[in-house]
Design an enzyme around this catalytic site. Structure first.
Site, PDB file in Angstrom:
ATOM      1  N   LYS A 206      37.675  -8.080  -4.763  1.00  0.00           N
ATOM      2  CA  LYS A 206      36.963  -9.165  -3.574  1.00  0.00           C
ATOM      3  C   LYS A 206      35.771  -9.970  -3.933  1.00  0.00           C
ATOM      4  CE  LYS A 206      33.975  -9.759  -0.518  1.00  0.00           C
ATOM      5  NZ  LYS A 206      33.218 -10.989  -0.655  1.00  0.00           N
ATOM      6  N   GLU A 281      26.008  -2.177  -9.760  1.00  0.00           N
ATOM      7  CA  GLU A 281      25.031  -2.802 -11.017  1.00  0.00           C
ATOM      8  C   GLU A 281      24.168  -3.903  -9.995  1.00  0.00           C
ATOM      9  OE1 GLU A 281      23.480  -5.344 -12.836  1.00  0.00           O
ATOM     10  OE2 GLU A 281      25.274  -5.998 -14.048  1.00  0.00           O
ATOM     11  N   CYS A 315      21.477 -10.983 -13.460  1.00  0.00           N
ATOM     12  CA  CYS A 315      20.800  -9.689 -12.873  1.00  0.00           C
ATOM     13  C   CYS A 315      19.773  -9.396 -13.899  1.00  0.00           C
ATOM     14  CB  CYS A 315      21.960  -8.908 -12.682  1.00  0.00           C
ATOM     15  SG  CYS A 315      23.003  -8.504 -13.980  1.00  0.00           S
ATOM     16  N   GLU A 412      13.065  -9.425  -7.142  1.00  0.00           N
ATOM     17  CA  GLU A 412      13.974 -10.284  -7.653  1.00  0.00           C
ATOM     18  C   GLU A 412      14.157 -11.634  -7.018  1.00  0.00           C
ATOM     19  OE1 GLU A 412      18.144  -9.091  -7.562  1.00  0.00           O
ATOM     20  OE2 GLU A 412      18.336  -9.626  -9.628  1.00  0.00           O
TER      21      GLU A 412
HETATM   22  P1  ADP Z   1      23.720 -11.965  -2.478  1.00  0.00           P
HETATM   23  O1  ADP Z   1      22.930 -11.416  -1.308  1.00  0.00           O
HETATM   24  O2  ADP Z   1      23.274 -12.521  -3.533  1.00  0.00           O
HETATM   25  O3  ADP Z   1      24.757 -12.993  -1.764  1.00  0.00           O
HETATM   26  P2  ADP Z   1      25.418  -9.705  -2.193  1.00  0.00           P
HETATM   27  O4  ADP Z   1      25.013  -8.373  -2.790  1.00  0.00           O
HETATM   28  O5  ADP Z   1      25.374  -9.587  -0.789  1.00  0.00           O
HETATM   29  O6  ADP Z   1      24.657 -10.839  -2.869  1.00  0.00           O
HETATM   30  O7  ADP Z   1      26.943  -9.944  -2.484  1.00  0.00           O
HETATM   31  C1  ADP Z   1      27.791  -9.396  -3.620  1.00  0.00           C
HETATM   32  C2  ADP Z   1      29.032  -9.173  -3.064  1.00  0.00           C
HETATM   33  O8  ADP Z   1      28.920  -8.190  -2.152  1.00  0.00           O
HETATM   34  C3  ADP Z   1      29.869 -10.422  -2.446  1.00  0.00           C
HETATM   35  O9  ADP Z   1      31.031 -10.123  -2.740  1.00  0.00           O
HETATM   36  C4  ADP Z   1      29.693 -10.190  -1.123  1.00  0.00           C
HETATM   37  O10 ADP Z   1      30.592 -10.685  -0.205  1.00  0.00           O
HETATM   38  C5  ADP Z   1      29.724  -8.629  -0.902  1.00  0.00           C
HETATM   39  N1  ADP Z   1      29.039  -8.017   0.299  1.00  0.00           N
HETATM   40  C6  ADP Z   1      28.018  -8.555   0.899  1.00  0.00           C
HETATM   41  N2  ADP Z   1      27.585  -7.838   1.719  1.00  0.00           N
HETATM   42  C7  ADP Z   1      28.456  -6.663   1.739  1.00  0.00           C
HETATM   43  C8  ADP Z   1      28.648  -5.486   2.657  1.00  0.00           C
HETATM   44  N3  ADP Z   1      28.060  -5.145   3.778  1.00  0.00           N
HETATM   45  N4  ADP Z   1      29.520  -4.448   2.248  1.00  0.00           N
HETATM   46  C9  ADP Z   1      30.414  -5.021   1.170  1.00  0.00           C
HETATM   47  N5  ADP Z   1      30.197  -5.983   0.394  1.00  0.00           N
HETATM   48  C10 ADP Z   1      29.471  -6.738   0.739  1.00  0.00           C
END
Ligand code: ADP
Length: 508
Positions: A206, A281, A315, A412
């Site tokens: 994903k 990570e 990161c 961050e």
């Molecule tokens: P950012 O906040 O910098 O966009 P995220 O950690 O939210 O970074 O995003 C990293 C990945 O996690 C993306 O693929 C995003 O779609 C996914 N993601 C965001 N929210 C969720 C969630 N609640 N559960 C699972 N995956 C998520």
């Protein structure tokens, strides 16, 4: 003031036939069970160029039903042994072929990544896509070296004349959900897919909703390489919907996640239903420590690269600079000079050294952090400007004379913003460096071997670079102490994330 190019659409068309053809195709879809599909609904997401706001493509916004289909496809592949029972040497050959296809399409992939994510072409072309291919090659080599052990236990109650024969075997953990961020898309896919495929797992990838294009293109290359249907599935969509559905799915055995610490926590919560294996990570706030005796030419260039590479959207970015008192002013002057000279512009223009941030939303957040630093008393040595059609460009920024309690030092930022402070002695800087809820990486710059190792041994971080920062290799484990994560990616140990150990204890 950084050198800012005119941000317009001229001269930013991709040059490769592959990238042009990919963008023209109207059918960008998801890979589920070996079929390309738009999924169960007509919903689409849009990919835009973060530099110009230009429309690039649309792709499916998956539903929970699509997630169920992808998990079912991965499970069916696994149960049928379509990938996990392929002999390791053949798995290795197919993985090597993926690496070759990445090499073959490197210019096209670099262009797509730049258009979708914003990074300068050279970053993808010379660092990240070769890095992704290297991951597949490294873990292709691991596929044939997954071994259990024989064990001689000390159990002394076996029947007369019998003995205990014991050993372990390694088996793939099963169905893996790989959830990845938008900062370095292709290498993130590779860091999860390569060890998972080496171990014999079936995967649902994903990608981040901001940057899904190269995941789809990689899916095409993976099919071309001969990975069987269902072994790699790609679902595109929103994190809180698709990512969350994967994290809580009862038939997913493991989640491998890279992203923010906050989302990592949400994934842990969701994963507890069936006690999935989880590797995380997460965020970082990595210190860059310069001692008075450092080779300053190397150290200053290294510190600049540590924060400005990929516009700080890394990161392990070196986002907290600690320079010893005798060199502090000099280092800041030099860093301000480098930041002020950097050429910002569209990533496809060859002279560009820094591109935009990934989205207007993210840039707004970074700009708000800079503002908060100034309000808390930091002094702006250079940068702080926001510009471009979507206001996604932020000039290289130095916030000097920061205190340890400021938000910009604790949280961050994930942008080209370096906080700078001086220190007097080694004990002081170790305390400052460790005063963080994160523990991903650090670098120490000194010509003294003893000082380097003394400091290194006391830093609570998963990686310490000495006289370098941002050196990556598939053989080097990466991951975090404290709230920077669980487990390690890369390196021989990474394949263990995707394996179960079975103990066999026989009386013979
Ligand atoms: P950012 O906040 O910098 O966009 P995220 O950690 O939210 O970074 O995003 C990293 C990945 O996690 C993306 O693929 C995003 O779609 C996914 N993601 C965001 N929210 C969720 C969630 N609640 N559960 C699972 N995956 C998520």
């Amino acid at each position: 003031m950084a050198l800012i190019q005119k941000i317009d659409r001229s001269g930013v068309e991709p040059r490769t036939d592959g990238a042009r053809a990919f963008l023209k195709r109207a059918d960008k879809s998801m890979l589920i069970g070996g079929e390309w599909t738009n999924g169960r609904s007509a919903r689409r997401l849009e990919s835009i160029d973060p530099a110009t706001g230009q429309h690039l493509a649309t792709f499916p916004q998956a539903t929970v039903g699509d997630v169920n289909d992808a998990v079912a496809a991965a499970r069916a592949c696994h149960e049928a042994g379509a990938w996990c029972s392929v002999v390791p040497a053949r798995r290795a050959e197919i993985m090597w072929k993926i690496a070759e296809l990445l090499d073959l399409h490197i210019d096209e992939l670099a262009e797509l990544e730049t258009l979708d994510q914003g990074k300068p072409l050279a970053v993808g072309r010379w660092a990240e896509i070769p890095g992704a291919a290297a991951q597949f090659r490294y873990f292709a080599g691991m596929a044939t070296k997954i071994e259990g052990r024989t064990i001689t236990p000390s159990i002394d109650y076996q029947p007369e004349g019998k003995r205990v024969h014991a050993y372990t075997t390694k088996e793939p953990v099963g169905v893996v959900a790989a959830i990845t961020p938008w900062n370095s898309p292709l290498i993130m896919y590779a860091m999860k897919l390569a060890p998972a495929l080496a171990a014999g797992c079936s995967v649902i990838l994903k990608p981040a909703e901001e940057t899904s294009l190269t995941a789809i293109r990689l899916g095409e290359l993976i099919v071309e390489a001969g990975v069987p249907a269902g072994a790699v599935n790609i679902v595109t969509g929103l994190g809180e919907e698709v990512g969350a559905a994967l994290a809580r799915h009862p038939d997913v055995d493991k989640v491998a996640f890279t992203g923010s610490t906050e989302t990592g926590r949400a994934i842990l919560d969701a994963a507890k239903g069936n006690l999935k294996k989880v590797t995380l990570e997460l965020g970082g706030k990595s210190p860059v420590i310069l001692l008075n005796d450092a080779n300053l030419d190397l150290a200053v260039a290294g510190a600049a690269n540590a924060i400005f590479f990929n516009a700080g959207q890394v990161c392990v970015a070196g986002s907290r600079l600690y320079a010893q008192d005798a060199i502090y002013d000099y280092v800041l002057d030099r860093l301000a000079e480098i930041g002020g000279r950097m050429v910002l512009g569209h990533g496809l223009k060859p002279e560009t050294e820094m591109g935009p941030l990934v989205s207007a939303q993210h840039a707004t957040r970074v700009a708000a952090m800079i503002k908060s630093g100034l309000e808390e008393g930091a002094s702006l040595r250079t940068g702080g400007d926001t510009f471009g059609p979507l206001e996604t460009f932020i000039s290289p920024t130095l916030l000097a004379d920061v205190g340890p309690d400021m938000k910009v030092v604790r949280e961050e930022i994930f942008g080209p913003v370096l906080t700078c402070a001086s220190f007097q002695d080694v004990d002081e800087v170790i305390d400052l460096a460790n005063a963080s809820s994160y523990g991903l990486a650090a670098s120490v710059w000194t010509e003294s071997l003893s000082a380097a190792h003394l400091i290194t041994s006391q830093l609570r971080t998963g990686t310490v670079w000495i006289n370098s920062h941002l050196m990556f290799d598939p053989s080097l484990p990466i991951g975090g102490y404290k709230q920077s994560g669980w487990g390690r990616e890369s390196g021989q140990m990474a394949v263990e994330n995707y394996l179960e150990t079975k103990t066999v204890c026989a009386v013979v």
